[in-house]
Design a protein around this motif. Structure first.
Motif, PDB file in Angstrom:
ATOM      1  N   UNK A  91       0.835  -1.201   0.000  1.00  0.00           N
ATOM      2  CA  UNK A  91       0.000   0.000   0.000  1.00  0.00           C
ATOM      3  C   UNK A  91       0.868   1.248   0.000  1.00  0.00           C
ATOM      4  N   UNK A  92       0.472   2.218  -0.803  1.00  0.00           N
ATOM      5  CA  UNK A  92       1.075   3.549  -0.774  1.00  0.00           C
ATOM      6  C   UNK A  92       0.229   4.386   0.189  1.00  0.00           C
ATOM      7  N   UNK A  93       0.872   4.911   1.236  1.00  0.00           N
ATOM      8  CA  UNK A  93       0.095   5.613   2.260  1.00  0.00           C
ATOM      9  C   UNK A  93       0.988   6.552   3.060  1.00  0.00           C
ATOM     10  N   UNK A  94       0.345   7.429   3.818  1.00  0.00           N
ATOM     11  CA  UNK A  94       1.071   8.379   4.652  1.00  0.00           C
ATOM     12  C   UNK A  94       1.540   7.743   5.949  1.00  0.00           C
ATOM     13  N   UNK A  95       2.481   8.394   6.647  1.00  0.00           N
ATOM     14  CA  UNK A  95       2.995   7.843   7.907  1.00  0.00           C
ATOM     15  C   UNK A  95       1.941   7.643   8.997  1.00  0.00           C
ATOM     16  N   UNK A  96       0.984   8.586   9.215  1.00  0.00           N
ATOM     17  CA  UNK A  96       0.050   8.386  10.328  1.00  0.00           C
ATOM     18  C   UNK A  96      -0.784   7.110  10.222  1.00  0.00           C
ATOM     19  N   UNK A  97      -1.473   6.851   9.106  1.00  0.00           N
ATOM     20  CA  UNK A  97      -2.245   5.597   9.061  1.00  0.00           C
ATOM     21  C   UNK A  97      -1.367   4.357   9.177  1.00  0.00           C
ATOM     22  N   UNK A 141     -11.694  20.696   4.844  1.00  0.00           N
ATOM     23  CA  UNK A 141     -11.760  19.397   4.173  1.00  0.00           C
ATOM     24  C   UNK A 141     -10.374  18.768   4.102  1.00  0.00           C
ATOM     25  N   UNK A 142     -10.322  17.461   4.388  1.00  0.00           N
ATOM     26  CA  UNK A 142      -9.069  16.691   4.319  1.00  0.00           C
ATOM     27  C   UNK A 142      -9.455  15.219   4.345  1.00  0.00           C
ATOM     28  N   UNK A 143      -8.504  14.320   4.112  1.00  0.00           N
ATOM     29  CA  UNK A 143      -8.875  12.900   4.046  1.00  0.00           C
ATOM     30  C   UNK A 143      -9.514  12.332   5.306  1.00  0.00           C
ATOM     31  N   UNK A 144      -9.246  12.923   6.473  1.00  0.00           N
ATOM     32  CA  UNK A 144      -9.939  12.438   7.661  1.00  0.00           C
ATOM     33  C   UNK A 144      -9.117  12.571   8.930  1.00  0.00           C
ATOM     34  N   UNK A 145      -9.735  12.196  10.048  1.00  0.00           N
ATOM     35  CA  UNK A 145      -9.057  12.180  11.341  1.00  0.00           C
ATOM     36  C   UNK A 145      -7.903  11.173  11.273  1.00  0.00           C
ATOM     37  N   UNK A 146      -6.733  11.596  11.745  1.00  0.00           N
ATOM     38  CA  UNK A 146      -5.581  10.705  11.724  1.00  0.00           C
ATOM     39  C   UNK A 146      -4.805  10.715  10.424  1.00  0.00           C
ATOM     40  N   UNK A 147      -5.243  11.516   9.452  1.00  0.00           N
ATOM     41  CA  UNK A 147      -4.498  11.653   8.194  1.00  0.00           C
ATOM     42  C   UNK A 147      -3.257  12.512   8.443  1.00  0.00           C
ATOM     43  N   UNK A 148      -2.341  12.503   7.477  1.00  0.00           N
ATOM     44  CA  UNK A 148      -1.151  13.352   7.596  1.00  0.00           C
ATOM     45  C   UNK A 148      -1.544  14.813   7.778  1.00  0.00           C
ATOM     46  N   UNK A 149      -2.540  15.252   7.001  1.00  0.00           N
ATOM     47  CA  UNK A 149      -2.991  16.640   7.093  1.00  0.00           C
ATOM     48  C   UNK A 149      -3.534  16.957   8.485  1.00  0.00           C
ATOM     49  N   UNK A 150      -4.271  16.019   9.050  1.00  0.00           N
ATOM     50  CA  UNK A 150      -4.827  16.250  10.384  1.00  0.00           C
ATOM     51  C   UNK A 150      -3.716  16.323  11.436  1.00  0.00           C
ATOM     52  N   UNK A 151      -2.695  15.474  11.304  1.00  0.00           N
ATOM     53  CA  UNK A 151      -1.578  15.523  12.249  1.00  0.00           C
ATOM     54  C   UNK A 151      -0.882  16.881  12.167  1.00  0.00           C
ATOM     55  N   UNK A 152      -0.688  17.397  10.944  1.00  0.00           N
ATOM     56  CA  UNK A 152      -0.064  18.714  10.789  1.00  0.00           C
ATOM     57  C   UNK A 152      -0.926  19.795  11.446  1.00  0.00           C
TER      58      UNK A 152
END
Length: 341
Positions: A91-97, A141-152
């Motif tokens: 899977x290609x994914x961000x660090x938080x998930x 708007x962002x991909x969701x709680x716990x996404x990279x954007x949310x962590x930032x």
């Protein structure tokens, strides 16, 4: 010839570390046609290496006849569910998930860094200059709680408001394409956007940027990693090596032939070749197998309560394709190790 030699070297490294006695690969009657590789990706130019791997059939170059199944998911959370249910191999994914799944005991590890690059909160509202200016009913708007954007967003909340959860109620879960449309139609106050949507939005004279991911994080970071299940890694070392080498080829292709890569990627995002080239060569865009900021991200996520533990060493969360690249300098961290903090 050089690429074949490199691929064989990677295979021998992986095979020796995985152990020659590991189950399925002992059966020499297994052929490439018997192997299915299930790979998840997501939306955005940060996933360009995955899209070029698929379009150019780079894995098939090393594993002719293998069944490669590509799936596009709307978020890292959806990918986590599929990984936990054993419906994916890579899977290609961000660090938080990834870190959330790892902390829960899902047997996955990092294969490689993929991309680091700019993202940020974009709004049409002139009154919003800082995250402190969002009103009670505003949504980002962002991909969701716990996404990279949310962590930032939480990192910035922690710095400015001394409360990392102060902006949690502003998060509105959306895929990036839908979020950009919502912003254009003023259905949300802002979008924490990634490429190419980020580039499209900040190029709009009616929009402006409130915060960049780099500002929130405090330095360079890897936005996207490739991860794999331990089961697939241990059972299929040749296929694992093929996927890794295909990723290396794809990243090198983007960096060495950006015009050709742009031509290939433009139709996927309904962009002109010129604009796509501008976006994949934008300042701070970095397609690379070298990770940045991973342990710093893990430490903050533990502080925020997403995970209960942090990795004690890189091999806790990464396969040899990353561990060997980082190296080990006795007495002090290597330069690549320092990039993680």
């Amino acid at each position: 010839m050089k690429k074949v030699f490199t691929f064989l070297t990677i295979f021998l490294l992986i095979f020796s570390l995985a152990g020659c006695s590991t189950n399925k690969q002992e059966n020499h009657s297994i052929t490439n046609q018997d192997i299915t590789i299930r790979i998840a990706t997501q939306y955005g130019l940060q996933y360009a290496p995955a899209q070029i791997m698929e379009k150019n059939k780079l894995i098939e170059k090393y594993m002719p006849g293998a069944n490669i199944v590509w799936q596009t998911f709307p978020s890292g959370g959806a990918i986590n569910e599929a990984l936990a249910a054993n419906r994916l191999d890579f899977a290609f994914m961000g660090p938080p998930p990834f870190l959330i799944s790892w902390d829960k005991g899902v047997k996955i590890k990092l294969v490689s860094s993929v991309q680091g690059g700019p993202n940020g909160i974009v709004t049409y509202r002139p009154d919003i200059k800082s995250i402190k200016d969002f009103k009670d009913d505003d949504k980002i708007a962002m991909p969701g709680i716990g996404s990279t954007q949310h962590i930032f967003l939480q990192m910035e909340s922690d710095k400015l408001m001394n409360d990392l959860h102060a902006m949690d109620d502003k998060v509105f879960s959306m895929s990036h394409p839908d979020a950009m449309n919502a912003l254009l139609n003023k259905q949300v106050a802002a979008h924490f956007a990634s490429a190419p949507y980020y580039f499209e939005e900040i190029s709009n004279p009616d929009f402006h940027e409130v915060l960049t991911g780099k500002e929130a994080f405090g330095g360079e970071f890897t936005h996207i990693f490739l991860v794999a299940t331990e089961e697939f890694h241990n059972s299929n070392p040749m296929a694992y090596a093929a996927v890794y080498q295909a990723l290396v080829d794809s990243i090198a292709y983007i960096n060495e032939h950006p015009e050709e890569a742009a031509k290939m990627l433009a139709p996927i995002y309904n962009l002109s070749e010129e604009k796509t080239l501008q976006y994949i060569t934008w300042k701070d865009v970095n397609y690379s197998t070298t990770p940045y900021g991973l342990l710093k991200m893990a430490e903050f996520m533990k502080k925020a309560g997403y995970i209960k533990k942090t990795p004690e060493k890189m091999s806790d969360i990464a396969f040899e394709t990353i561990v060997a690249q980082m190296g080990k300098k006795n007495g002090e961290d290597t330069q690549i190790e320092k990039l993680q903090r």
